[in-house]
Design an enzyme around this catalytic site. Structure first.
Site: not given
Ligand code: XLS
Ligand code: NI
Ligand code: NI
Length: 445
Positions: A108, A111
């Site tokens: 993200h 991140d």
């Molecule tokens: C949350 C999601 C998130 C997505 C990316 O439950 O899995 O981690 O993969 O935003």
């Protein structure tokens, strides 16, 4: 602070380089089944699986949960200057990617960058991060499976991102998506993901569902337009999830996403990133979601993890069910394998697993599980009994009245007349579920 910086780059250095040593190895850091160069159905294992390590669970989470503070004490979290901390985190991450020898990663925006409150800072910090990621990727040979924007953690998104009642917040979400999509394009990412964590509601009492669906549909249209504008050739993926953190998320399942895409004319433009634990939360199996996506021709990529049968939330544990993953891999191989997609570990170690070794071993174990599942899936396809049975089961539809019905050559009267003319009740045949399950048991090794 210099100590923390040095400790960050040293954090994974005590771990040995993970490599294939075969099933008899007694090395906890070796792959027993994942031999990246082994050929499986015309591609190497590395090419078939396209394994990816995620930034958020592995490098950003500090071990905290809703009842307590984090106990991981990763050195990059101890650095006071946020931009230096972000540099240290990115460097540690690429060190781990190489030690695990996995080809892809995912992130993200928030991140990988230093935190930002204003739009200007967001752009500046993100550019700084992408410059660094570009260098790290070039030096390490690692690739980006997908990027995404975190449009759910910041309090500004508490009532949604594109589905927010306030269009200015939707515009800020647009800024984050533009930057994250541009970054993904620049870094040669294979896909761009949208998970609508807060694109849903907590109560219908304060929510205009029809209005919010239109906002979401319009926003997605703008994202697709931007993809074409900048020439991004990867796939745009929606990640379905039924709830959590919202009570209800609009992108609940593969089938609801498909209907949504059709409603806004985007079914040829957008695919799905399917997560195992999200299928569980929706009351569905992982292979159901994967098979459904292939049937609707919107399969994109996978987030691998598992839930816990006793809890109803997204525990994001590393996968360990060989039978489940085998059936899922079989669906993928049978459909011709991955294209732009891959297998991304959207999984985290448990809160008590505090060491660098735990991070490495969680990934190594899951990689081996998937490699075994791939080999099992290949064996299942070569064995042919399951596919043969399925084909036989529908063979009646290839000819006669079946083919006419499918091709629209008969109306309801003609079908009824056919049944009358037959003058005998059609005989039921066995679905042979237990025999099929026995075949799976024989082939899952
Ligand atoms: C949350 C999601 C998130 C997505 C990316 O439950 O899995 O981690 O993969 O935003
Ligand atoms: Ni996910
Ligand atoms: Ni998830």
């Amino acid at each position: 602070m210099a100590d923390h910086l040095a400790a960050s780059s040293a954090y994974f250095q005590s771990l040995p380089q993970a490599r294939y040593e075969g099933p008899d190895s007694d090395n906890d850091f070796a792959y027993r089944y994942y031999d990246k160069n082994q050929m499986v159905m015309g591609k190497t294992m590395e090419e078939q699986l396209r394994l990816s390590v995620c930034f958020w669970h592995t490098f950003c989470w500090d071990g905290s949960d809703v009842f307590g503070a984090g106990g991981f004490n990763r050195p990059w979290h101890q650095i006071d200057d946020p931009r230096t901390a972000a540099v240290a985190k990115r460097e540690a991450a690429f060190d781990l990617f190489q030690r695990l020898d996995l080809p892809f990663y995912s992130f993200h925006d928030v991140d990988v960058m230093a935190p930002a409150e204003t739009a200007q800072d967001h752009i500046g910090h993100m550019h700084e991060a992408v410059d660094h990621l570009e260098t790290l990727m070039a030096n390490s040979g690692r690739k980006l499976l997908w990027g995404t924007a975190n449009n759910f953690s910041h309090p500004r998104y508490m009532a949604g991102a594109s589905t927010n009642p306030d269009p200015e917040i939707a515009a800020f979400a647009g800024l984050q998506v533009r930057e994250a999509l541009n970054a993904t394009h620049r870094l040669g990412g294979s896909n761009y993901v949208l998970w609508g964590g807060r694109e849903g509601y907590d109560t219908i009492l304060n929510t205009n569902i029809g209005q919010e669906l239109d906002q979401l549909g319009k926003f997605l249209t703008l994202v697709v337009e931007h993809k074409h504008k900048i020439g991004f050739t990867g796939d745009i993926l929606i990640e379905p999830k039924p709830h959590e953190p919202t009570k209800h998320q609009y992108d609940s399942t593969v089938q609801t996403v498909h209907a949504f895409l059709q409603r806004y004319g985007l079914e040829k433009e957008v695919r799905v990133n399917i997560e195992a634990n999200h299928a569980t939360l929706a009351g569905l199996s992982f292979e159901h979601e994967v098979d459904m996506a292939f049937a609707l021709d919107i399969f994109g990529s996978l987030d691998l993890n598992r839930g816990d049968p006793q809890n109803g939330w997204d525990t994001d544990q590393f996968p360990n069910d060989l039978r489940e993953i085998t059936l899922m891999m079989k669906s993928i191989l049978a459909a011709g394998g991955m294209k732009n997609g891959g297998l991304n570990f959207d999984a985290k170690v448990r809160r008590q697993s505090i060491s660098a070794e735990d991070i490495a071993q969680s990934h190594i174990g899951a990689v081996d599980l998937i490699a075994r599942a791939l080999l099992n899936a290949e064996a299942m396809i070569n064995d042919g009994r399951i596919d043969q049975f399925k084909r036989q089961r529908y063979a009646g539809w290839d000819k006669g009245i079946g083919a006419k019905m499918l091709n629209g050559q008969v109306n309801l009267d003609e079908i009824a007349d056919f049944a009358v003319a037959k003058n005998q009740a059609p005989a039921p045949v066995s679905g042979r579920q237990e025999w099929l399950e026995n075949v799976v048991t024989q082939l899952v090794k």
